[in-house]
Design a protein around this motif. Structure first.
Motif, mmCIF file in Angstrom:
data_model
loop_
_atom_site.group_PDB
_atom_site.id
_atom_site.type_symbol
_atom_site.label_atom_id
_atom_site.label_comp_id
_atom_site.label_asym_id
_atom_site.label_seq_id
_atom_site.Cartn_x
_atom_site.Cartn_y
_atom_site.Cartn_z
ATOM 1 N N THR A 25 -23.094 48.809 -65.572
ATOM 2 C CA THR A 25 -23.361 50.266 -65.709
ATOM 3 C C THR A 25 -23.733 50.710 -63.727
ATOM 4 O OG1 THR A 25 -25.773 48.471 -65.140
ATOM 5 C CG2 THR A 25 -25.140 49.538 -67.630
ATOM 6 N N LYS A 26 -22.872 49.762 -63.206
ATOM 7 C CA LYS A 26 -23.607 50.040 -61.386
ATOM 8 C C LYS A 26 -23.665 51.496 -60.584
ATOM 9 C CE LYS A 26 -21.643 46.779 -59.141
ATOM 10 N NZ LYS A 26 -20.521 45.560 -58.011
ATOM 11 N N ALA A 27 -22.136 51.673 -61.190
ATOM 12 C CA ALA A 27 -22.263 53.240 -61.358
ATOM 13 C C ALA A 27 -22.681 54.358 -61.695
ATOM 14 C CB ALA A 27 -20.855 53.860 -61.523
ATOM 15 N N LEU A 28 -23.778 54.177 -62.739
ATOM 16 C CA LEU A 28 -24.260 55.253 -63.625
ATOM 17 C C LEU A 28 -25.701 54.607 -62.684
ATOM 18 C CD1 LEU A 28 -23.354 54.225 -67.189
ATOM 19 C CD2 LEU A 28 -23.253 56.316 -66.307
ATOM 20 N N HIS A 29 -25.665 53.654 -61.969
ATOM 21 C CA HIS A 29 -27.288 53.193 -62.199
ATOM 22 C C HIS A 29 -27.428 53.881 -60.182
ATOM 23 C CE1 HIS A 29 -30.398 49.857 -60.494
ATOM 24 N NE2 HIS A 29 -30.310 51.030 -59.801
ATOM 25 N N VAL A 30 -26.445 53.847 -59.529
ATOM 26 C CA VAL A 30 -26.319 55.485 -58.304
ATOM 27 C C VAL A 30 -26.190 56.921 -59.139
ATOM 28 C CG1 VAL A 30 -24.914 56.284 -56.529
ATOM 29 C CG2 VAL A 30 -24.666 53.185 -56.976
ATOM 30 N N THR A 31 -25.748 56.858 -59.714
ATOM 31 C CA THR A 31 -26.017 57.989 -60.598
ATOM 32 C C THR A 31 -27.454 58.899 -60.624
ATOM 33 O OG1 THR A 31 -23.579 58.193 -61.021
ATOM 34 C CG2 THR A 31 -25.327 60.554 -61.582
ATOM 35 N N ALA A 32 -28.344 57.561 -61.550
ATOM 36 C CA ALA A 32 -29.732 57.977 -61.906
ATOM 37 C C ALA A 32 -30.328 58.324 -61.224
ATOM 38 C CB ALA A 32 -29.700 56.607 -63.019
ATOM 39 N N GLU A 33 -30.182 57.612 -60.067
ATOM 40 C CA GLU A 33 -31.039 57.489 -58.712
ATOM 41 C C GLU A 33 -30.752 58.955 -57.685
ATOM 42 O OE1 GLU A 33 -29.833 54.297 -56.525
ATOM 43 O OE2 GLU A 33 -31.535 52.549 -57.931
ATOM 44 N N ARG A 34 -29.122 59.358 -57.633
ATOM 45 C CA ARG A 34 -29.296 59.830 -57.020
ATOM 46 C C ARG A 34 -29.591 61.852 -57.618
ATOM 47 N NH1 ARG A 34 -24.340 58.162 -53.707
ATOM 48 N NH2 ARG A 34 -24.787 56.530 -52.837
#
Length: 202
Positions: A5-14
């Protein structure tokens, strides 16, 4: 789950309303809409976790001190926002949690990981930003308060260990990891819908 989920985590914050709040561009109304959407999500998550509290797997991560429903209701009352509409994306999210709670309930690990560790981490940053940019009193920010947890960093470490133990005790390990990706995507979709509903898109 962290790697998946690392990439999804970044997307969620942005993206979405979360990004607006982190950038100090949110409004009291948009924050209230977020809380209104999260309330049934947490009610479903906490009800399903409690239903599986006796499970040798799911029961490992059932921690009532993490429950957010009461705090969300209190914040909405403080903001005089209890009658706000519920977005369809929030209904999709809570239905996904109910589905995760069917059968063994093991996919609930993914939803608990996504929501609660987020609340204990990024949520603490959002709380400070909201207090500063929206001049919200502590009484309207109880969602981010964990009065029964005296040491949040230590609790997070212990909770990650419990999640790892639960993961090691079940057969459908890969499916639960994929459920974490689904959980993040549900959050992203809801956040984007809230941004648009609050008139902050674009």
């Amino acid at each position: 789950m962290r790697e998946r989920t690392k990439a999804l985590h970044v997307t969620a914050e942005r993206t979405g309303i979360v990004a607006e709040l982190l950038r100090g561009r949110g409004t009291v109304q948009s924050y209230a809409l977020l809380l209104r959407s999260l309330l049934p999500v947490y009610e479903a998550l906490e009800a399903e976790l409690e239903r599986h509290a006796a499970s040798p797997v799911t029961g490992l991560i059932v921690r009532p001190e993490l429950h957010r429903s009461a705090a969300l209701r209190a914040d909405l009352a403080q903001l005089d926002a209890t009658d706000l509409p519920l977005l369809p994306e929030a209904i999709v999210y809570l239905n996904a949690i109910r589905e995760a709670g069917s059968g063994s309930g093991h996919p609930l690990l993914a939803h608990a990981y996504t929501r609660y560790l987020g609340d204990l981490s990024g949520g603490q940053i959002i709380k400070k930003i909201l207090a500063r940019t929206l001049a919200l009193p502590p009484e309207a920010l109880s969602f981010y308060e964990f009065p029964e947890i005296s040491d949040i960093p230590r609790f997070k470490d212990d909770y990650r260990v419990a999640l790892e133990q639960a993961g090691a005790a079940m057969a459908e390990h890969d499916a639960v990891i994929e459920e974490a990706a689904i959980a993040f995507q549900l959050n992203i979709t809801l956040s984007q819908a809230l941004q648009q509903a609050a008139g902050l898109a674009g």
